[in-house]
Structures are given as C-alpha cells and as structure tokens.
Design a protein around this motif. Structure first.
Motif, PDB file in Angstrom:
ATOM      1  N   ASP A 200       0.851  -1.187   0.000  1.00 27.49           N
ATOM      2  CA  ASP A 200       0.000   0.000   0.000  1.00 27.49           C
ATOM      3  C   ASP A 200       0.890   1.241   0.000  1.00 27.49           C
ATOM      4  O   ASP A 200       1.827   1.351   0.790  1.00 27.49           O
ATOM      5  N   ALA A 201       0.613   2.178  -0.904  1.00 29.33           N
ATOM      6  CA  ALA A 201       1.454   3.370  -1.054  1.00 29.33           C
ATOM      7  C   ALA A 201       1.576   4.160   0.249  1.00 29.33           C
ATOM      8  O   ALA A 201       2.614   4.768   0.519  1.00 29.33           O
ATOM      9  N   SER A 202       0.538   4.130   1.072  1.00 27.24           N
ATOM     10  CA  SER A 202       0.569   4.874   2.330  1.00 27.24           C
ATOM     11  C   SER A 202       1.552   4.269   3.328  1.00 27.24           C
ATOM     12  O   SER A 202       1.930   4.906   4.309  1.00 27.24           O
ATOM     13  N   GLU A 203       1.990   3.019   3.075  1.00 23.46           N
ATOM     14  CA  GLU A 203       2.925   2.330   3.967  1.00 23.46           C
ATOM     15  C   GLU A 203       4.339   2.275   3.373  1.00 23.46           C
ATOM     16  O   GLU A 203       5.198   1.545   3.877  1.00 23.46           O
ATOM     17  N   PHE A 204       4.571   3.041   2.327  1.00 28.15           N
ATOM     18  CA  PHE A 204       5.850   2.974   1.619  1.00 28.15           C
ATOM     19  C   PHE A 204       7.040   3.262   2.539  1.00 28.15           C
ATOM     20  O   PHE A 204       8.085   2.629   2.448  1.00 28.15           O
ATOM     21  N   GLN A 205       6.887   4.218   3.447  1.00 22.32           N
ATOM     22  CA  GLN A 205       7.989   4.594   4.328  1.00 22.32           C
ATOM     23  C   GLN A 205       8.370   3.490   5.310  1.00 22.32           C
ATOM     24  O   GLN A 205       9.418   3.548   5.947  1.00 22.32           O
ATOM     25  N   ARG A 206       7.532   2.441   5.412  1.00 21.63           N
ATOM     26  CA  ARG A 206       7.806   1.324   6.323  1.00 21.63           C
ATOM     27  C   ARG A 206       8.418   0.133   5.593  1.00 21.63           C
ATOM     28  O   ARG A 206       8.499  -0.971   6.143  1.00 21.63           O
ATOM     29  N   LEU A 207       8.889   0.345   4.373  1.00 29.10           N
ATOM     30  CA  LEU A 207       9.451  -0.749   3.574  1.00 29.10           C
ATOM     31  C   LEU A 207      10.604  -1.439   4.301  1.00 29.10           C
ATOM     32  O   LEU A 207      10.707  -2.669   4.302  1.00 29.10           O
ATOM     33  N   ASN A 208      11.471  -0.652   4.933  1.00 30.45           N
ATOM     34  CA  ASN A 208      12.608  -1.231   5.653  1.00 30.45           C
ATOM     35  C   ASN A 208      12.130  -2.104   6.812  1.00 30.45           C
ATOM     36  O   ASN A 208      12.713  -3.164   7.095  1.00 30.45           O
ATOM     37  N   SER A 214      10.456  -9.716   7.404  1.00 26.80           N
ATOM     38  CA  SER A 214      10.556 -10.916   6.570  1.00 26.80           C
ATOM     39  C   SER A 214      11.775 -11.748   6.947  1.00 26.80           C
ATOM     40  O   SER A 214      11.718 -12.981   7.002  1.00 26.80           O
ATOM     41  N   LYS A 215      12.902 -11.075   7.232  1.00 28.54           N
ATOM     42  CA  LYS A 215      14.107 -11.797   7.663  1.00 28.54           C
ATOM     43  C   LYS A 215      13.883 -12.458   9.021  1.00 28.54           C
ATOM     44  O   LYS A 215      14.305 -13.597   9.244  1.00 28.54           O
ATOM     45  N   ASN A 216      13.236 -11.737   9.920  1.00 25.63           N
ATOM     46  CA  ASN A 216      12.948 -12.310  11.234  1.00 25.63           C
ATOM     47  C   ASN A 216      11.983 -13.484  11.138  1.00 25.63           C
ATOM     48  O   ASN A 216      12.044 -14.417  11.946  1.00 25.63           O
ATOM     49  N   SER A 217      11.098 -13.442  10.146  1.00 25.12           N
ATOM     50  CA  SER A 217      10.165 -14.555   9.936  1.00 25.12           C
ATOM     51  C   SER A 217      10.919 -15.815   9.521  1.00 25.12           C
ATOM     52  O   SER A 217      10.592 -16.924   9.977  1.00 25.12           O
ATOM     53  N   ILE A 218      11.928 -15.646   8.661  1.00 28.80           N
ATOM     54  CA  ILE A 218      12.761 -16.789   8.261  1.00 28.80           C
ATOM     55  C   ILE A 218      13.496 -17.348   9.478  1.00 28.80           C
ATOM     56  O   ILE A 218      13.595 -18.574   9.664  1.00 28.80           O
ATOM     57  N   THR A 219      14.005 -16.454  10.321  1.00 26.96           N
ATOM     58  CA  THR A 219      14.686 -16.886  11.557  1.00 26.96           C
ATOM     59  C   THR A 219      13.736 -17.665  12.455  1.00 26.96           C
ATOM     60  O   THR A 219      14.106 -18.694  13.040  1.00 26.96           O
ATOM     61  N   THR A 220      12.491 -17.200  12.571  1.00 24.52           N
ATOM     62  CA  THR A 220      11.486 -17.887  13.389  1.00 24.52           C
ATOM     63  C   THR A 220      11.207 -19.285  12.855  1.00 24.52           C
ATOM     64  O   THR A 220      11.078 -20.252  13.628  1.00 24.52           O
ATOM     65  N   ILE A 221      11.119 -19.404  11.550  1.00 24.76           N
ATOM     66  CA  ILE A 221      10.867 -20.720  10.934  1.00 24.76           C
ATOM     67  C   ILE A 221      12.012 -21.683  11.241  1.00 24.76           C
ATOM     68  O   ILE A 221      11.794 -22.854  11.592  1.00 24.76           O
ATOM     69  N   LYS A 222      13.245 -21.198  11.125  1.00 23.28           N
ATOM     70  CA  LYS A 222      14.410 -22.045  11.412  1.00 23.28           C
ATOM     71  C   LYS A 222      14.428 -22.469  12.879  1.00 23.28           C
ATOM     72  O   LYS A 222      14.726 -23.629  13.204  1.00 23.28           O
ATOM     73  N   MET A 223      14.105 -21.526  13.782  1.00 22.72           N
ATOM     74  CA  MET A 223      14.075 -21.858  15.202  1.00 22.72           C
ATOM     75  C   MET A 223      12.981 -22.870  15.519  1.00 22.72           C
ATOM     76  O   MET A 223      13.163 -23.760  16.357  1.00 22.72           O
ATOM     77  N   SER A 224      11.835 -22.758  14.843  1.00 21.12           N
ATOM     78  CA  SER A 224      10.741 -23.702  15.085  1.00 21.12           C
ATOM     79  C   SER A 224      11.108 -25.099  14.604  1.00 21.12           C
ATOM     80  O   SER A 224      10.759 -26.106  15.251  1.00 21.12           O
ATOM     81  N   PHE A 225      11.851 -25.188  13.478  1.00 23.92           N
ATOM     82  CA  PHE A 225      12.314 -26.491  13.004  1.00 23.92           C
ATOM     83  C   PHE A 225      13.301 -27.099  14.005  1.00 23.92           C
ATOM     84  O   PHE A 225      13.261 -28.301  14.287  1.00 23.92           O
ATOM     85  N   ALA A 226      14.207 -26.254  14.523  1.00 26.71           N
ATOM     86  CA  ALA A 226      15.190 -26.738  15.501  1.00 26.71           C
ATOM     87  C   ALA A 226      14.497 -27.220  16.771  1.00 26.71           C
ATOM     88  O   ALA A 226      14.853 -28.275  17.338  1.00 26.71           O
ATOM     89  N   LEU A 227      13.499 -26.464  17.234  1.00 27.70           N
ATOM     90  CA  LEU A 227      12.752 -26.842  18.439  1.00 27.70           C
ATOM     91  C   LEU A 227      11.997 -28.146  18.223  1.00 27.70           C
ATOM     92  O   LEU A 227      11.971 -29.029  19.093  1.00 27.70           O
ATOM     93  N   SER A 269       4.757 -12.120  16.948  1.00 32.22           N
ATOM     94  CA  SER A 269       4.235 -10.929  17.619  1.00 32.22           C
ATOM     95  C   SER A 269       5.371 -10.081  18.178  1.00 32.22           C
ATOM     96  O   SER A 269       5.340  -8.848  18.121  1.00 32.22           O
ATOM     97  N   PHE A 270       6.408 -10.746  18.727  1.00 34.59           N
ATOM     98  CA  PHE A 270       7.551 -10.034  19.283  1.00 34.59           C
ATOM     99  C   PHE A 270       8.276  -9.242  18.210  1.00 34.59           C
ATOM    100  O   PHE A 270       8.582  -8.058  18.381  1.00 34.59           O
ATOM    101  N   TYR A 271       8.549  -9.879  17.070  1.00 41.24           N
ATOM    102  CA  TYR A 271       9.260  -9.194  15.982  1.00 41.24           C
ATOM    103  C   TYR A 271       8.405  -8.083  15.375  1.00 41.24           C
ATOM    104  O   TYR A 271       8.918  -7.048  14.943  1.00 41.24           O
ATOM    105  N   ALA A 272       7.081  -8.296  15.314  1.00 45.58           N
ATOM    106  CA  ALA A 272       6.202  -7.276  14.746  1.00 45.58           C
ATOM    107  C   ALA A 272       6.164  -6.020  15.591  1.00 45.58           C
ATOM    108  O   ALA A 272       6.062  -4.895  15.079  1.00 45.58           O
ATOM    109  N   ARG A 273       6.275  -6.184  16.917  1.00 45.08           N
ATOM    110  CA  ARG A 273       6.238  -5.023  17.822  1.00 45.08           C
ATOM    111  C   ARG A 273       7.564  -4.267  17.831  1.00 45.08           C
ATOM    112  O   ARG A 273       7.590  -3.066  18.078  1.00 45.08           O
ATOM    113  N   ASN A 274       8.670  -4.977  17.586  1.00 45.16           N
ATOM    114  CA  ASN A 274       9.984  -4.345  17.634  1.00 45.16           C
ATOM    115  C   ASN A 274      10.383  -3.881  16.243  1.00 45.16           C
ATOM    116  O   ASN A 274      10.941  -4.637  15.435  1.00 45.16           O
ATOM    117  N   LYS A 275      10.097  -2.619  15.952  1.00 44.29           N
ATOM    118  CA  LYS A 275      10.367  -2.056  14.633  1.00 44.29           C
ATOM    119  C   LYS A 275      11.834  -1.701  14.474  1.00 44.29           C
ATOM    120  O   LYS A 275      12.305  -1.419  13.410  1.00 44.29           O
TER     121      LYS A 275
END
Length: 275
Positions: A200-208, A214-227, A269-275
């Motif tokens: 959404d164009a209104s969210e463009f400034q939040r691209l970073n 997205s990177k933290n999501s990959i990390t979460t997936i790897k940790m869940s596989f390890a667990l 939820s943790f990664y989403a809150r920590n911008k």
C-alpha cells in the motif's frame, strides 16, 4: 482504466462533469469505442471517431506542432502530451512530489542494501534526488521498460539478488524478472500479477520495517524447526529406552504441535512489535 501514477494524477486534476439530476439525459457521458495502454509510451483511445493519444513526447510526436508559437517548450520536466486526430494540442506538466519518509527510508536501506534508482523520466530531478538520497546512490534516467528489465538481468548475471520496487505498468517486466518484485499501489485491490508482493502506497515509508520482519520470519521458521527436531529427539530417546508409556506418548504428540504453533505466534508478535 490506466493505473499509471501520472494517469491517476491527471484524472484527479481534470474537472469531470457530474450530473446533479440523476434522471437527466446522460448525453455528457462519452462512450469509449477502443482503449489501449502501451507500455512505456502512453494510452490511446477512439471516441466518436476521434483518435486520442495521451502519453510521452515520443509517443505523441509533438514535433508536428513545433512551429506553433502557442506551444511552450519546457525542457527537463515531467509531462504528459495530448494528440487528437494527429494534431498535437499541448501537454500537462507535473511538479514531482516525493512520498513522505523517502529520505529517511533510503538512509536506513543504505546500511544493508545497494540502492539504484531506475527512472523513465528525464534528468530534471537529478539535483533534487541527489540531495534527498544517500551519497553513492546510482541514478539512471530515461529508462524504457525493456532497459529496466535488461539492467536487472545484468545484475543477476553478476550473482546479485535483486529486489525491484515499482509503481507503474512500465515496471511490470522488471518486477517479474527480479528475485523479489514489490508493487507500490495506491489501490491494493488492483491486481498486479507480475509482482511477488503488493505494498500500500501509504505504507511505503515502512518498507525497511517489512524487510526486517521478513528476515525475522525466516529466523522464526528455522528456530521452530530446531525446536521440533529437539523435541522429537528427546522423545525418541525415551521411547527406545522403554521409558515412554503409550499414554504419555499420546499426550505428548499433540502437545508438540501446540508448542510449535505457540512459539511461532509469540515470536512473530515479538518481531512485529519491535520495529
């Protein structure tokens, strides 16, 4: 029907007649007999026998009316040209306005990514962009759609992973060619099949922020596989030594699924809150 940013700006700017009386004659509504959007050039349509072309200088061939004193020759400015029945009528000139948070966004992205700007416009905005963007940002102007696509291909041939962010039909080929294509849209309901994600164009400034998420999501997936692996290894050790009762095994099995789902939910939820 065009969703090009300049098309939408022109549509919003032009005074569109609105019928005050809905039961009145609809004679002021014009039927479009044909419509075509030509990538990298503009749009053309047929209305009541009139052939109308709206788009780039090259597309509308304003040299047909270059001798007319009423035509103001403006150099390095973003403009949309108008031609009706092979007669050039003039152009609309646009003053560029950059999205809110652009400067700060590019400063953040520069820390982790190599930034390149590909633009179909001329170099009239080079000075402004050089002031806004971090030093070292490569600016490339007068790029046609096929040139943007070729530019990305060359980067990929050098082993680069390329993310393309675009907001127009002219970027469709480049979005499809890139490893990750992100389409910035004023209306997210407009389907963009060439891209991997719609922003959404209104969210463009939040691209970073989204890239970090997205990177933290990959990390979460790897940790869940390890667990999950650890959980099953421990359970297997108890099972082969005869220390795991069938009743306990029946309880632990669904409990492992609950544990992994809960873990992923909490971490997301943790990664989403920590911008």
């Amino acid at each position: 029907a065009s969703n090009h940013p300049l098309s939408r700006m022109l549509y919003d700017y032009l005074p569109i007649p609105v019928l005050q009386n809905k039961s009145a004659n609809n004679s002021n509504k014009l039927k479009v007999d044909a419509f075509e959007e030509i990538t990298g050039k503009g749009i053309q349509a047929a209305i009541f026998g009139y052939q109308i072309q709206i788009g780039s200088e090259e597309f509308c061939k304003p040299e047909l009316a270059i001798s007319s004193p009423s035509i103001e020759r403006v150099g390095e400015r973003t403009s949309v040209h108008i031609k009706i029945n092979d007669v050039y009528y003039g152009k609309f000139i646009f003053n560029n306005q950059y999205r809110e948070g652009l400067e700060e966004l590019f400063k953040c992205l520069k820390n982790n990514y190599q930034i390149k700007v590909l633009s179909g416009d001329n170099e009239g905005e080079r000075t402004t962009l050089e002031r806004l963007l971090p030093k070292g940002t490569e600016l490339i102007f007068n790029q046609k759609p096929e040139q943007k696509l070729e530019f990305i291909k060359n980067l990929q041939e050098k082993g680069r992973n390329v993310m393309m962010v675009g907001d127009g039909l002219n970027d469709a080929g480049a979005l499809a060619q890139s490893n990750v294509g992100v389409s910035v849209s004023e209306n997210v309901n407009v389907f963009s099949p060439a891209c991997d994600a719609i922003l959404d164009a209104s969210e463009f400034q939040r691209l970073n922020y989204f890239l970090k998420l997205s990177k933290n999501s990959i990390t979460t997936i790897k940790m869940s596989f390890a667990l999950s692996l650890l959980y099953n290894v421990v359970g297997l050790l108890f099972a082969i030594t005869g220390n795991l009762l069938p009743l306990v095994a029946a309880i632990i099995m669904p409990l492992s699924t609950i544990t992994i789902v809960s873990f992923v939910t909490v971490m997301s939820s943790f990664y989403a809150r920590n911008k």
